[in-house]
Design a protein around this motif. Structure first.
Motif, mmCIF file in Angstrom:
data_model
loop_
_atom_site.group_PDB
_atom_site.id
_atom_site.type_symbol
_atom_site.label_atom_id
_atom_site.label_comp_id
_atom_site.label_asym_id
_atom_site.label_seq_id
_atom_site.Cartn_x
_atom_site.Cartn_y
_atom_site.Cartn_z
ATOM 1 N N GLU A 38 -61.132 -39.699 10.475
ATOM 2 C CA GLU A 38 -60.141 -40.717 10.073
ATOM 3 C C GLU A 38 -59.444 -41.317 11.288
ATOM 4 O O GLU A 38 -59.266 -42.520 11.394
ATOM 5 N N VAL A 39 -59.067 -40.427 12.204
ATOM 6 C CA VAL A 39 -58.331 -40.876 13.387
ATOM 7 C C VAL A 39 -59.236 -41.751 14.255
ATOM 8 O O VAL A 39 -58.819 -42.810 14.741
ATOM 9 N N LYS A 83 -58.929 -50.558 20.477
ATOM 10 C CA LYS A 83 -57.462 -50.591 20.558
ATOM 11 C C LYS A 83 -56.957 -49.490 21.493
ATOM 12 O O LYS A 83 -56.385 -48.513 21.020
ATOM 13 N N ASP A 128 -61.152 -47.195 16.337
ATOM 14 C CA ASP A 128 -62.254 -48.145 16.368
ATOM 15 C C ASP A 128 -63.001 -48.166 17.705
ATOM 16 O O ASP A 128 -62.877 -49.121 18.494
ATOM 17 N N TYR A 136 -49.708 -43.586 22.292
ATOM 18 C CA TYR A 136 -49.002 -43.340 21.036
ATOM 19 C C TYR A 136 -47.967 -42.254 21.226
ATOM 20 O O TYR A 136 -48.236 -41.234 21.860
ATOM 21 N N LYS A 156 -61.865 -43.487 13.370
ATOM 22 C CA LYS A 156 -62.100 -44.775 12.723
ATOM 23 C C LYS A 156 -60.931 -45.727 12.975
ATOM 24 O O LYS A 156 -61.109 -46.906 13.226
ATOM 25 N N ARG A 157 -59.757 -45.170 12.947
ATOM 26 C CA ARG A 157 -58.552 -45.973 13.153
ATOM 27 C C ARG A 157 -58.523 -46.561 14.568
ATOM 28 O O ARG A 157 -58.137 -47.707 14.774
ATOM 29 N N PRO A 179 -49.974 -42.319 10.054
ATOM 30 C CA PRO A 179 -50.798 -42.928 9.009
ATOM 31 C C PRO A 179 -51.639 -41.936 8.220
ATOM 32 O O PRO A 179 -52.284 -42.327 7.246
ATOM 33 N N HIS A 180 -51.672 -40.672 8.632
ATOM 34 C CA HIS A 180 -52.608 -39.733 7.998
ATOM 35 C C HIS A 180 -51.882 -38.692 7.158
ATOM 36 O O HIS A 180 -50.749 -38.320 7.449
#
Lengths: 303, 241
Positions: A142-143, A101, A148, A105, A145-146, A113-114
């Motif tokens: 986390e970031v 993706k 991807d 941003y 993974k988001r 989202p975090h």
């Protein structure tokens, strides 16, 4: 998601963990009863020290006035001076490269989202001084993974804003601008790595890398990228700014390692800002949990 | 044969000038003796001030030098050592350009204080920075070139400091000036030491080096001018013979 270390490390470079888990410092500090401790014991003790009470956080004043951020000048006091009035809104972060993706941003959307976490980390500068900093931020894993990343992605590259008008230090070619740093993807996914957005619960000040910076506590401070505008996933090791400037002094890995000296000074000791006596530098800055990332690597060659 | 101007302050200025016309010497003026003490006190205040802010930040909790007073104080003293060497080297050109011959009286004082600053810089490093850890000091001097070079510069200052008393100046006589030409290798080593100690921003080191280069160039020019003047003076004599 399973991420393996790159396959290009020859098995001939395999070093027993005992050789790179630093134990001499620990033995020097520990009571005599522990003198015969095994390597495992030493590693545990280092963990214990990491949580020990001799790591008192530095004052907000120290953290916000003693900075290496050459984009705002090369003296330690320059960034606090020259970053006054630096605007961090609006701010765009571009995510591109080998990622499912790719997008641009707004910083608000990047963070939204975090959940922000508070973490107190030691910070070890390659210049042999250190601080303890109560960060606020989000785990890097986390970031990532988001976003991807594609299976082919092996590295992640971070880039600082390039704007000589707002960052007057960039008007002089002290380094190759923009500041670029990178991590192996498995390093970036380590639970200790994070994106920083604040200090002492307050929004990050520009001299500390607002609005978004990386924090990799087991590496020398220059591995962190401040005021990030671009995150790129790639399959080749990114060129990094200090490595380009002085390859014999600053490597890609830059793990804190008391046994590998900088060519011009020892890395076995450090001066904690605010303390009179130097203290021993710990392997991986006292975060032995990351040792498995480098299993089999010659850390003397990969400094 | 006239004594070269650099040896004796009383040497006559070359009678006619090549590219640059220099003013005549103001030989009659003698500053009162107490002015030397003024220079001494000013230099002392500089050393005491630099060392004082470092110690005050360390032990009294002031924040004059910022969060890392040991490093900043060490650098401050090192830079002032180079500045004081520069002041010492400025005396002769200013004397030659203005004809204020009396300035020469202060040159030795500046040189001695450059040595004192060099000593405090060395002390700050050995005591505060590496904490008299002989192992570390030895490794640094043997393995780190910029420290080796800095140490060499300090060692070369020793014979100059020792021979800076009025008695020693008299005793050494004509040997004093050639010995004190050691200041040139000392500043060269000092500049190299500075360049090598810097992480990446060479601006300050370049400014120091440029000033010293200018001071060296002036001396070269004066040397060339004297030779050319002597050659010109000799030429008509030869033509007449």
């Amino acid at each position: 998601m399973l991420i393996r270390p790159p396959a290009d490390i020859p098995s001939s470079e395999i070093t027993p963990e005992a050789l790179y888990v630093n134990r001499r410092d620990f033995l020097g500090r520990a009571a005599g009863a522990l003198a015969a401790a095994s390597i495992g014991g030493a590693a545990l003790a280092a963990t214990a020290r990491a949580q020990g009470d001799d790591d008192k956080p530095n004052t907000y004043e120290d953290i916000t006035t003693y900075n290496n951020f050459y984009e705002f000048g090369t003296d330690k006091s320059d960034p606090a001076e020259n970053a006054k009035g630096f605007k961090t809104r609006p701010w765009t972060v571009k995510v591109d490269g080998m990622v499912k993706k790719p997008a641009e941003y707004q910083i608000e959307d990047f963070l939204k989202p975090h959940k922000l976490e508070d973490r107190v980390y030691r910070h070890r500068c390659v210049e042999a001084w250190s601080m303890v900093i109560p960060w606020q931020g989000i785990p890097m894993a986390e970031v990532i993974k988001r976003f991807d990343p594609l299976p082919s992605a092996k590295f992640v590259q971070f880039q600082t804003l390039l704007d000589p008008q707002r960052m007057p230090g960039q008007q002089r070619a002290v380094l190759q601008w923009p500041y670029t740093e990178g991590l192996r993807l498995d390093e970036a996914m380590h639970p200790l790595a994070m994106f920083g957005t604040g200090i002492y619960g307050k929004t990050l000040l520009p001299q500390n890398g607002a609005p978004l910076r990386t924090i990799i506590p087991w590496k020398y401070g220059f591995k962190a990228t401040k005021s990030i505008v671009r995150i790129t996933f790639t399959d080749t090791m990114p060129r990094t700014t200090w490595n380009l400037a002085a390859p014999n002094e600053y490597g890609f890995y830059a793990n804190v390692n008391p046994e590998v000296d900088h060519p011009r000074w020892t890395q076995s000791k450090e001066r904690r800002i605010g303390e009179f006596r130097r203290r021993a530098t710990l392997m991986f800055n006292g975060y032995p949990a990351v040792a498995s990332l480098y299993r089999g690597m010659d850390l003397r060659a990969n400094y | 044969m006239p004594v070269p101007a650099s040896i004796s302050p009383a040497a006559p200025i070359v009678p006619f000038t090549l590219p640059l016309k220099l003013p005549p010497k103001v030989a009659a003026f003698q500053p009162p003796k107490w002015t030397r003490w003024v220079v001494h006190v000013a230099c002392f205040l500089l050393v005491a001030g630099s060392a004082g802010v470092t110690l005050s930040d360390l032990f009294l909790g002031t924040r004059i030098l910022g969060a890392n007073p040991i490093k900043e104080g060490e650098h401050l003293l090192g830079e002032w050592t180079l500045r004081m060497l520069m002041i010492t080297l400025f005396v002769t050109p200013i004397r030659q350009l203005t004809g204020w011959n009396w300035l020469q009286k202060y040159r030795r004082i500046f040189g001695v204080w450059a040595f004192v600053l060099g000593c405090t810089h060395l002390l700050a490093w050995a005591v505060l920075d590496v904490e008299l850890d002989w192992g570390d000091i030895q490794t640094d001097i043997m393995k780190r070139w910029y420290i080796t070079i800095g140490m060499a510069a300090w060692l070369l200052m020793l014979p100059l400091a020792v021979t800076s008393t009025a008695g020693m100046v008299k005793r050494l006589g004509k040997k004093w000036v050639p010995l004190h030409k050691l200041i040139y290798p000392i500043v060269v080593l000092g500049c190299i030491h500075f360049f090598m100690a810097v992480k990446k921003d060479y601006e300050d080191a370049i400014i120091f080096a440029a000033f010293f280069a200018g001071l060296f160039a002036w001396r070269l020019f004066m040397w060339w001018r004297k030779r050319a003047t002597a050659a010109r003076a000799a030429a008509p004599a030869r033509a007449a013979a």
